[in-house]
Design an enzyme around this catalytic site. Sequence first.
Site, PDB file in Angstrom:
ATOM      1  N   ARG A 180       0.852  -1.183   0.000  1.00 43.22           N
ATOM      2  CA  ARG A 180       0.000   0.000   0.000  1.00 43.22           C
ATOM      3  C   ARG A 180       0.894   1.241   0.000  1.00 43.22           C
ATOM      4  O   ARG A 180       1.697   1.419   0.927  1.00 43.22           O
ATOM      5  CB  ARG A 180      -0.905   0.012   1.235  1.00 43.22           C
ATOM      6  CG  ARG A 180      -1.720   1.276   1.377  1.00 43.22           C
ATOM      7  CD  ARG A 180      -2.712   1.212   2.544  1.00 43.22           C
ATOM      8  NE  ARG A 180      -3.475   2.447   2.615  1.00 43.22           N
ATOM      9  CZ  ARG A 180      -3.374   3.355   3.588  1.00 43.22           C
ATOM     10  NH1 ARG A 180      -2.553   3.160   4.613  1.00 43.22           N
ATOM     11  NH2 ARG A 180      -4.082   4.451   3.550  1.00 43.22           N
ATOM     12  N   HIS A 182      -3.239  10.907   0.561  1.00 43.91           N
ATOM     13  CA  HIS A 182      -2.704  10.737   1.915  1.00 43.91           C
ATOM     14  C   HIS A 182      -2.166  12.103   2.368  1.00 43.91           C
ATOM     15  O   HIS A 182      -0.980  12.262   2.615  1.00 43.91           O
ATOM     16  CB  HIS A 182      -1.635   9.632   1.934  1.00 43.91           C
ATOM     17  CG  HIS A 182      -1.342   9.059   3.289  1.00 43.91           C
ATOM     18  ND1 HIS A 182      -1.428   7.701   3.580  1.00 43.91           N
ATOM     19  CD2 HIS A 182      -0.964   9.647   4.449  1.00 43.91           C
ATOM     20  CE1 HIS A 182      -1.095   7.495   4.850  1.00 43.91           C
ATOM     21  NE2 HIS A 182      -0.803   8.670   5.402  1.00 43.91           N
ATOM     22  N   GLU A 186      -7.557   8.208   6.124  1.00 45.25           N
ATOM     23  CA  GLU A 186      -7.894   8.835   7.410  1.00 45.25           C
ATOM     24  C   GLU A 186      -8.469  10.237   7.289  1.00 45.25           C
ATOM     25  O   GLU A 186      -7.863  11.208   7.795  1.00 45.25           O
ATOM     26  CB  GLU A 186      -6.658   8.874   8.322  1.00 45.25           C
ATOM     27  CG  GLU A 186      -6.062   7.519   8.624  1.00 45.25           C
ATOM     28  CD  GLU A 186      -4.960   7.561   9.688  1.00 45.25           C
ATOM     29  OE1 GLU A 186      -4.530   8.678  10.059  1.00 45.25           O
ATOM     30  OE2 GLU A 186      -4.537   6.496  10.137  1.00 45.25           O
ATOM     31  N   ASN A 209      -7.244   1.645   9.786  1.00 42.09           N
ATOM     32  CA  ASN A 209      -5.943   1.862  10.418  1.00 42.09           C
ATOM     33  C   ASN A 209      -6.160   1.831  11.914  1.00 42.09           C
ATOM     34  O   ASN A 209      -6.998   2.582  12.434  1.00 42.09           O
ATOM     35  CB  ASN A 209      -5.347   3.216  10.029  1.00 42.09           C
ATOM     36  CG  ASN A 209      -4.975   3.287   8.553  1.00 42.09           C
ATOM     37  OD1 ASN A 209      -5.027   2.286   7.833  1.00 42.09           O
ATOM     38  ND2 ASN A 209      -4.584   4.473   8.107  1.00 42.09           N
ATOM     39  N   TYR A 244      -4.292   2.019  15.696  1.00 41.29           N
ATOM     40  CA  TYR A 244      -3.119   2.264  16.543  1.00 41.29           C
ATOM     41  C   TYR A 244      -3.390   2.010  18.019  1.00 41.29           C
ATOM     42  O   TYR A 244      -2.639   1.320  18.676  1.00 41.29           O
ATOM     43  CB  TYR A 244      -2.549   3.675  16.297  1.00 41.29           C
ATOM     44  CG  TYR A 244      -1.857   3.723  14.941  1.00 41.29           C
ATOM     45  CD1 TYR A 244      -0.541   3.326  14.802  1.00 41.29           C
ATOM     46  CD2 TYR A 244      -2.560   4.078  13.793  1.00 41.29           C
ATOM     47  CE1 TYR A 244       0.082   3.299  13.554  1.00 41.29           C
ATOM     48  CE2 TYR A 244      -1.951   4.056  12.540  1.00 41.29           C
ATOM     49  CZ  TYR A 244      -0.626   3.658  12.429  1.00 41.29           C
ATOM     50  OH  TYR A 244      -0.021   3.610  11.198  1.00 41.29           O
ATOM     51  N   GLU A 250      -3.283  -0.176   8.019  1.00 39.02           N
ATOM     52  CA  GLU A 250      -2.112   0.273   8.788  1.00 39.02           C
ATOM     53  C   GLU A 250      -2.204  -0.275  10.201  1.00 39.02           C
ATOM     54  O   GLU A 250      -3.264  -0.222  10.823  1.00 39.02           O
ATOM     55  CB  GLU A 250      -2.045   1.805   8.925  1.00 39.02           C
ATOM     56  CG  GLU A 250      -1.553   2.539   7.715  1.00 39.02           C
ATOM     57  CD  GLU A 250      -1.491   4.054   7.926  1.00 39.02           C
ATOM     58  OE1 GLU A 250      -1.228   4.512   9.066  1.00 39.02           O
ATOM     59  OE2 GLU A 250      -1.722   4.782   6.943  1.00 39.02           O
TER      60      GLU A 250
HETATM   61  C1  GBH Z   1      -1.316   7.256  10.557  1.00 40.43           C
HETATM   62  O1  GBH Z   1      -2.066   8.139  11.312  1.00 40.43           O
HETATM   63  C2  GBH Z   1      -0.995   7.874   9.238  1.00 40.43           C
HETATM   64  O2  GBH Z   1      -1.863   7.396   8.229  1.00 40.43           O
HETATM   65  C3  GBH Z   1       0.439   7.707   8.817  1.00 40.43           C
HETATM   66  O3  GBH Z   1       0.727   8.587   7.776  1.00 40.43           O
HETATM   67  C4  GBH Z   1       1.345   7.923  10.011  1.00 40.43           C
HETATM   68  O4  GBH Z   1       2.696   7.945   9.670  1.00 40.43           O
HETATM   69  C5  GBH Z   1       1.071   6.815  10.991  1.00 40.43           C
HETATM   70  O5  GBH Z   1      -0.275   6.792  11.331  1.00 40.43           O
HETATM   71  C6  GBH Z   1       1.874   6.928  12.278  1.00 40.43           C
HETATM   72  O6  GBH Z   1       1.563   8.105  12.943  1.00 40.43           O
HETATM   73  O7  GBH Z   1      -2.390  10.242  21.628  1.00 40.43           O
HETATM   74  O8  GBH Z   1      -2.070   8.011  22.381  1.00 40.43           O
HETATM   75  O9  GBH Z   1      -4.281   8.752  21.852  1.00 40.43           O
HETATM   76  C7  GBH Z   1      -2.285   7.713  12.649  1.00 40.43           C
HETATM   77  C8  GBH Z   1      -3.203   8.605  13.407  1.00 40.43           C
HETATM   78  C9  GBH Z   1      -3.463   9.819  15.386  1.00 40.43           C
HETATM   79  C10 GBH Z   1      -3.124   7.469  15.552  1.00 40.43           C
HETATM   80  C11 GBH Z   1      -3.013   9.990  16.785  1.00 40.43           C
HETATM   81  C12 GBH Z   1      -2.746   7.624  17.012  1.00 40.43           C
HETATM   82  C13 GBH Z   1      -2.921   9.263  18.913  1.00 40.43           C
HETATM   83  C14 GBH Z   1      -2.663   8.272  19.933  1.00 40.43           C
HETATM   84  N1  GBH Z   1      -2.841   8.677  14.806  1.00 40.43           N
HETATM   85  N2  GBH Z   1      -3.318   8.827  17.574  1.00 40.43           N
HETATM   86  S1  GBH Z   1      -2.852   8.850  21.564  1.00 40.43           S
END
Ligand code: GBH
Length: 431
Positions: free
Chosen positions: A69, A111, A156, A279, A281, A340
Amino acid sequence: MFLWGTATAAYQIEGAVREDGRGVSIWDTFAHEPGRTRDGHTGDVACDHYHRWREDVALMSGLGVNAYRFSISWPRIQPHGVVNTKGLDFYERLVDALLEAGIQPVPTLFHWDLPQPLQDRGGWMNREISEIFAEYAATVADRLADRVPLWITLNEPFVHMAYGYALGLHAPGQALLTDALPAAHHQLLAHGMAVQALRAAGARQVALTNNCTPVWPASQREPDLKAAAAYDTLHNRLFNDPVLLGKYPDLSLYTPTLDFLQDGDLDTISTPLDALGINYYNPTRIAAPATEGLPFTDAGITGYPTTAFGWPVVPDGLRELLTGLKTRYGTALPPILITENGCSTGDTTTIEDQARIAFLEGHIQAMRAAMAEGVDVRGYFVWSLLDNFEWAEGYHQRFGLVHVDFETQRRTPRASYAWLREFLERQNTDT
Ligand code: GBH
């Protein structure tokens, strides 16, 4: 075939920002403004992938993934309106090399790197940008749809709206707080128009990538529950409901009227999809608002390990998220691609990234647990192949399976790369 891949994005890896007719994007502008990124880092050179893409494809071959991707840089294709064929040529070479290596290309059309001339017309606050996006999507698909089966429209839209238009932490750096909702709507409209344009140009499968978060109320008290629901509406439902159900959730806590909404928009936005990209996290813990302004506060999560970025590591949150989507949307939920998932190891140049191995292992297991509970997941992409330009953090957060020395551009596979390669080999012999 289950897609196992890695993910990247154009501005984060390509560099070569003035080559072959590429125009200026909002991230070029933003990163060059004082104080916007840590240590003033920019994507001017990044991983120099624009010149080193053959080496990067070889790294993926060596890893054994069957999908990649990446994102297409809109300002390479439409620098200022007119089509720049040299931009298309670059992605055609990349796509052909991937296919040659047995790796399915999975391009994302946006993006976050909007052409600056479109920002000068108001960016995503301007409804006209949606139609221009659909034209751009059709231009790329005209060239590549015969070889690219699966397309992703946007990455996103929540983060782009929240960080770019509400909080001012990302380009274009506007801080309008709750007045940023038109930037959500116009992205969604652009997505829907692009789905139709892509299909008309021969694209077989189309998806949208949303980043979703399980929302945990800080307590079971009414004000915390209410705040958690409000956050879930803004982060998750604002971007999933119109696409999957053809209607917005109740946004009255955020806006008195939906005056940006026109007849037919929701039909366009809810054009059926072949997959939903997710995605993931981490989860988010939400409490009642402490001050006036937004109807929630981020209460933070404690009691879990954290990544170098400070984000909590909660693998089971992925299972919770996926089963929650299935419960909420039922048969309206298309097959899922995890587009992601990954973690950063901070500033260190370490190759021995045991924390990343544990992170990936835990999340793949959680994905499989959700599949065992009936969620139809068709692919998993690690963020990221390479250490790269991590937006406002510059080069200080490293997400790569492969370490990059940004002085020499030397690539060194980390322990997690070897681990994933062996993991993927086992998948092939198991099935
Ligand atoms: C992605 O966004 C993007 O698509 C990518 O480009 C980027 O490099 C990658 O993630 C890594 O950052 O403050 O602990 O609650 C991720 C969006 C937004 C996910 C902030 C985690 C905060 C975590 N992120 N979020 S916290």
